[in-house]
Write an enzyme that holds these catalytic residues in place. Structure first.
Site, PDB file in Angstrom:
ATOM      1  N   ARG A  73      11.640  -0.967  10.873  1.00  0.00           N
ATOM      2  CA  ARG A  73      10.558  -0.608  11.802  1.00  0.00           C
ATOM      3  C   ARG A  73      10.477  -1.601  12.959  1.00  0.00           C
ATOM      4  O   ARG A  73      10.643  -2.803  12.748  1.00  0.00           O
ATOM      5  CB  ARG A  73       9.219  -0.599  11.049  1.00  0.00           C
ATOM      6  N   ARG A  90      -9.706   0.627   8.907  1.00  0.00           N
ATOM      7  CA  ARG A  90      -9.147  -0.693   9.185  1.00  0.00           C
ATOM      8  C   ARG A  90     -10.080  -1.537  10.043  1.00  0.00           C
ATOM      9  O   ARG A  90      -9.725  -2.656  10.409  1.00  0.00           O
ATOM     10  CB  ARG A  90      -7.834  -0.499   9.925  1.00  0.00           C
ATOM     11  N   ARG A 125      12.169  -5.173   4.731  1.00  0.00           N
ATOM     12  CA  ARG A 125      11.807  -3.765   4.473  1.00  0.00           C
ATOM     13  C   ARG A 125      12.764  -2.820   5.206  1.00  0.00           C
ATOM     14  O   ARG A 125      13.149  -3.048   6.342  1.00  0.00           O
ATOM     15  CB  ARG A 125      10.379  -3.477   4.943  1.00  0.00           C
ATOM     16  N   LYS A 160       0.837  -1.216   0.000  1.00  0.00           N
ATOM     17  CA  LYS A 160       0.000   0.000   0.000  1.00  0.00           C
ATOM     18  C   LYS A 160       0.866   1.258   0.000  1.00  0.00           C
ATOM     19  O   LYS A 160       0.611   2.201  -0.747  1.00  0.00           O
ATOM     20  CB  LYS A 160      -0.926   0.027   1.236  1.00  0.00           C
TER      21      LYS A 160
HETATM   22  P1  AP5 Z   1       4.918  -1.503   1.775  1.00  0.00           P
HETATM   23  O1  AP5 Z   1       4.564  -0.733   0.556  1.00  0.00           O
HETATM   24  O2  AP5 Z   1       5.647  -0.800   2.875  1.00  0.00           O
HETATM   25  O3  AP5 Z   1       3.605  -2.244   2.340  1.00  0.00           O
HETATM   26  P2  AP5 Z   1       2.387  -1.669   3.166  1.00  0.00           P
HETATM   27  O4  AP5 Z   1       1.172  -2.381   2.677  1.00  0.00           O
HETATM   28  O5  AP5 Z   1       2.358  -0.178   3.159  1.00  0.00           O
HETATM   29  O6  AP5 Z   1       2.807  -2.221   4.598  1.00  0.00           O
HETATM   30  P3  AP5 Z   1       2.704  -1.613   6.045  1.00  0.00           P
HETATM   31  O7  AP5 Z   1       3.425  -2.604   6.944  1.00  0.00           O
HETATM   32  O8  AP5 Z   1       3.186  -0.202   6.120  1.00  0.00           O
HETATM   33  O9  AP5 Z   1       1.204  -1.670   6.316  1.00  0.00           O
HETATM   34  P4  AP5 Z   1       0.498  -1.771   7.631  1.00  0.00           P
HETATM   35  O10 AP5 Z   1      -0.877  -1.588   7.160  1.00  0.00           O
HETATM   36  O11 AP5 Z   1       0.710  -2.945   8.477  1.00  0.00           O
HETATM   37  O12 AP5 Z   1       1.213  -0.652   8.533  1.00  0.00           O
HETATM   38  P5  AP5 Z   1       0.857   0.857   8.832  1.00  0.00           P
HETATM   39  O13 AP5 Z   1       2.104   1.631   8.759  1.00  0.00           O
HETATM   40  O14 AP5 Z   1      -0.310   1.300   8.038  1.00  0.00           O
HETATM   41  O15 AP5 Z   1       5.730  -2.803   1.306  1.00  0.00           O
HETATM   42  C1  AP5 Z   1       6.297  -3.708   2.247  1.00  0.00           C
HETATM   43  C2  AP5 Z   1       7.680  -4.196   1.739  1.00  0.00           C
HETATM   44  O16 AP5 Z   1       7.490  -4.969   0.549  1.00  0.00           O
HETATM   45  C3  AP5 Z   1       8.650  -3.050   1.350  1.00  0.00           C
HETATM   46  O17 AP5 Z   1       9.937  -3.432   1.691  1.00  0.00           O
HETATM   47  C4  AP5 Z   1       8.482  -2.921  -0.182  1.00  0.00           C
HETATM   48  O18 AP5 Z   1       9.662  -2.430  -0.793  1.00  0.00           O
HETATM   49  C5  AP5 Z   1       8.180  -4.363  -0.583  1.00  0.00           C
HETATM   50  N1  AP5 Z   1       7.234  -4.457  -1.697  1.00  0.00           N
HETATM   51  C6  AP5 Z   1       6.146  -3.672  -1.947  1.00  0.00           C
HETATM   52  N2  AP5 Z   1       5.487  -4.096  -3.049  1.00  0.00           N
HETATM   53  C7  AP5 Z   1       6.163  -5.200  -3.489  1.00  0.00           C
HETATM   54  C8  AP5 Z   1       5.974  -6.114  -4.582  1.00  0.00           C
HETATM   55  N3  AP5 Z   1       4.936  -5.955  -5.423  1.00  0.00           N
HETATM   56  N4  AP5 Z   1       6.836  -7.137  -4.720  1.00  0.00           N
HETATM   57  C9  AP5 Z   1       7.906  -7.301  -3.844  1.00  0.00           C
HETATM   58  N5  AP5 Z   1       8.140  -6.456  -2.809  1.00  0.00           N
HETATM   59  C10 AP5 Z   1       7.273  -5.431  -2.618  1.00  0.00           C
HETATM   60  O19 AP5 Z   1       0.352   0.755  10.344  1.00  0.00           O
HETATM   61  C11 AP5 Z   1       1.252   0.508  11.412  1.00  0.00           C
HETATM   62  C12 AP5 Z   1       0.472   0.455  12.721  1.00  0.00           C
HETATM   63  O20 AP5 Z   1      -0.213   1.712  12.947  1.00  0.00           O
HETATM   64  C13 AP5 Z   1      -0.642  -0.582  12.803  1.00  0.00           C
HETATM   65  O21 AP5 Z   1      -0.158  -1.862  13.164  1.00  0.00           O
HETATM   66  C14 AP5 Z   1      -1.534   0.032  13.874  1.00  0.00           C
HETATM   67  O22 AP5 Z   1      -1.008  -0.163  15.171  1.00  0.00           O
HETATM   68  C15 AP5 Z   1      -1.474   1.503  13.562  1.00  0.00           C
HETATM   69  N6  AP5 Z   1      -2.537   1.948  12.642  1.00  0.00           N
HETATM   70  C16 AP5 Z   1      -2.368   2.488  11.401  1.00  0.00           C
HETATM   71  N7  AP5 Z   1      -3.555   2.771  10.846  1.00  0.00           N
HETATM   72  C17 AP5 Z   1      -4.504   2.405  11.739  1.00  0.00           C
HETATM   73  C18 AP5 Z   1      -5.915   2.420  11.742  1.00  0.00           C
HETATM   74  N8  AP5 Z   1      -6.617   2.886  10.691  1.00  0.00           N
HETATM   75  N9  AP5 Z   1      -6.573   1.950  12.826  1.00  0.00           N
HETATM   76  C19 AP5 Z   1      -5.908   1.493  13.897  1.00  0.00           C
HETATM   77  N10 AP5 Z   1      -4.554   1.429  13.969  1.00  0.00           N
HETATM   78  C20 AP5 Z   1      -3.852   1.883  12.888  1.00  0.00           C
END
Ligand code: AP5
Length: 223
Positions: free
Chosen positions: A163, A91, A130, A16
């Site tokens: 992270r 989410r 990552r 994402k």
């Molecule tokens: P990346 O693009 O970073 O993936 P992502 O889907 O953005 O992953 P996140 O871990 O950031 O998502 P998340 O939803 O768990 O965390 P968030 O920060 O939102 O890609 C991942 C890796 O793969 C990278 O190394 C990239 O280079 C590689 N890659 C990408 N595409 C690829 C492909 N096609 N092929 C191969 N490699 C690829 O949330 C963190 C925390 O915040 C949550 O756990 C929660 O505690 C809190 N939080 C955030 N939003 C909310 C909410 N709405 N409600 C409650 N808590 C929340």
């Protein structure tokens, strides 16, 4: 350009953030990634950051009321009046309902939800490799998307870090949280006729290509 109100939905590590960054360059709409917003709040030591940190470190979702307020403020600010890209929000079903109700109050509606999917095994592989830049959160992977210089961001030259919530045991818990609390949104948006699925297992450029095609179609329909 037509107003596009988009959500990027998908499990942790499905891509994402990677795709959101590219989409923002194409569309120039505000891009709200709730994980990035919360990490910035933790770094700055704000009240929201203090409240969110323990949940994030465990891989739990932060309480709905905290995150709903953050997005509602941005939608009310006027900066997203011509469109927005949401990444990582909503989410939970209560978050989705709160977003629907806020948009209705503003006389607006979602254009589409883009589900980027990938299986659990692939996600663990991705998150263990990552690396993220300290300055602006640009995302790399040691194998699939390495920076030109080891440990340094190509865009702003800042140091790359791993992270805290990318530790294997936390990743497993985040995946459980996704399946239990976020996956029900797939049906929620399918029923509203808004869901568009993209296979996140493809390589990043191919995923971008599919999203660009989809967004061009949506622009024509809305325009
Ligand atoms: P990346 O693009 O970073 O993936 P992502 O889907 O953005 O992953 P996140 O871990 O950031 O998502 P998340 O939803 O768990 O965390 P968030 O920060 O939102 O890609 C991942 C890796 O793969 C990278 O190394 C990239 O280079 C590689 N890659 C990408 N595409 C690829 C492909 N096609 N092929 C191969 N490699 C690829 O949330 C963190 C925390 O915040 C949550 O756990 C929660 O505690 C809190 N939080 C955030 N939003 C909310 C909410 N709405 N409600 C409650 N808590 C929340």
């Amino acid at each position: 350009m037509a107003e596009l109100n988009l959500i990027l939905l998908g499990p942790p590590g499905s891509g994402k953030g990677t795709q959101g960054e590219r989409l923002q360059e194409d569309l120039e709409f505000p891009y709200y990634a709730t994980g990035d917003i919360l990490r910035a709040a933790v770094k700055e030591g704000t009240e929201v950051g203090k409240a969110a940190k323990e949940y994030m470190d465990r891989g739990d979702l932060v309480p709905d009321e905290v995150i709903i307020g953050i997005i509602a403020d941005r939608l009310e600010s006027g900066e997203a009046d011509h469109g927005f890209i949401l990444d990582g929000f909503p989410r939970t079903v209560p978050q989705a309902e709160a977003l629907d109700s806020k948009l209705t109050d503003l006389g607006r509606a979602l254009t589409a939800v883009i589900l980027i999917d990938a299986d659990d095994e692939e996600i663990v592989r991705r998150l263990s490799g990552r690396r993220v830049c300290q300055e602006k959160g640009h995302v790399y992977h040691v194998e699939f998307n390495p920076p030109a210089e080891d440990g340094v961001c190509d865009v702003d030259g800042s140091e790359l870090y791993t992270r805290d919530d990318d530790k294997p045991e936390v990743v497993r818990h985040r995946l459980e949280q996704y399946h239990e609390k976020t996956a029900p949104l797939v049906d929620y948006y399918k029923k509203q006729g808004l869901l568009n699925q993209v296979d996140g297992a493809d390589d990043p450029d191919r995923v971008s290509e599919k999203i660009r095609t989809l967004v061009s179609t949506l622009s024509l329909e809305e325009g």
